[in-house]
Write a protein that holds these residues in place. Structure first.
Motif, mmCIF file in Angstrom:
data_model
loop_
_atom_site.group_PDB
_atom_site.id
_atom_site.type_symbol
_atom_site.label_atom_id
_atom_site.label_comp_id
_atom_site.label_asym_id
_atom_site.label_seq_id
_atom_site.Cartn_x
_atom_site.Cartn_y
_atom_site.Cartn_z
ATOM 1 N N GLN A 221 0.832 -1.202 0.000
ATOM 2 C CA GLN A 221 0.000 0.000 0.000
ATOM 3 C C GLN A 221 0.868 1.255 0.000
ATOM 4 O OE1 GLN A 221 -2.187 -1.089 3.629
ATOM 5 N NE2 GLN A 221 -4.080 -1.028 2.423
ATOM 6 N N SER B 231 0.248 5.703 -0.296
ATOM 7 C CA SER B 231 -0.778 6.743 -0.314
ATOM 8 C C SER B 231 -0.143 8.106 -0.091
ATOM 9 C CB SER B 231 -1.845 6.491 0.751
ATOM 10 O OG SER B 231 -1.302 6.609 2.060
ATOM 11 N N GLU C 111 -3.883 6.825 -3.810
ATOM 12 C CA GLU C 111 -3.590 5.506 -3.262
ATOM 13 C C GLU C 111 -3.063 4.631 -4.393
ATOM 14 O OE1 GLU C 111 -6.303 4.078 0.185
ATOM 15 O OE2 GLU C 111 -7.654 5.098 -1.234
#
Length: 246
Positions: A182, A184, A194
């Protein structure tokens, strides 16, 4: 960070409502201190300790210290010379908190996973970039929304434009976590981007970008953090820089 501290304080308050007031206060203060200690200051506003010129030595030219900020203000620039700077230390999974400011028409960027050495002449050859830009007067802003401030450059566009006017300070909270895949960007308290940071989804984004044939681009999970000198005689500023390793 303030929201996290507030929620923690509320949780402690309700969980400990039968405890003496002094005890509750001590617990809140202890947890707040622990949370703040998770952050490491990368720039304290007084020196360039912990930073150096990309593939070079200490910072002696190009950048200046003014009012608690590092400013890119080269007095003289040889043709083709850049004053990109990188951290001395390498990072893998982290949250980076940094304030930035640009003068009219300025262009910069924040990169991670940057590799140094004779093979690479610029940090953007290996490090993906979160764009830092004057969206109004720099021509790159007209090359698509994935080139504007807050974008994962040439790959993911910001969901909205919450950039402050030229000369005002903006705040980035950039998260890169290879373990959870991930990434972001939070700009001025609004999450605008994101993206995955590895695997098939990452490879697909790279394949559809200008970096598709760049050997080594975005392939390193560990590397330096870089601030870009785009080569223009304009002021770029960074301050209040800290990092939390995940």
């Amino acid at each position: 960070m303030k929201k996290l501290v507030l929620l923690t304080a509320l949780a402690v308050t309700f969980a400990c409502k039968d405890k003496p007031k002094e005890k509750i206060t001590q617990e809140i203060e202890a947890q707040t201190e622990q949370q703040e200690s998770e952050w490491t200051v990368l720039f304290d506003g007084t020196s360039f300790d912990g930073w150096h010129i990309f593939s070079g030595m200490e910072i002696t030219d190009g950048w200046k210290l003014e009012d608690g900020a590092m400013l890119l203000k080269p007095k003289h620039r040889e043709e083709g010379k850049r004053f990109n700077i990188v951290t001395d230390k390498e990072y893998s999974n982290f949250v980076l908190s940094v304030e930035w400011m640009v003068s009219s028409g300025a262009n910069s960027g924040i990169m991670w996973g940057v590799q140094e050495g004779d093979k690479y002449k610029e940090p953007y050859q290996t490090g993906p970039e979160i764009q830092v830009l004057d969206n109004v007067d720099h021509p790159d802003a007209k090359n698509g929304t994935s080139h504007r401030a807050g974008a994962l450059y040439d790959m993911v566009s910001p969901s909205q434009d919450v950039v402050k006017p030229v000369g005002e300070w903006n705040h980035y909270l950039i998260t890169i976590n290879h373990d959870t895949n991930q990434g972001s960007v939070v700009l001025n308290d609004v999450k605008i981007v994101e993206f995955p940071v590895n695997g098939e989804a990452w490879d697909a984004m790279v394949a559809n970008s200008k970096f598709a044939t760049w050997e080594g681009f975005g392939t390193s999970r560990t590397g330096k953090i870089a601030f870009q000198d785009h080569g223009e005689p304009l002021v770029i500023g960074y301050r209040n820089i800290k990092i939390k390793e995940l």
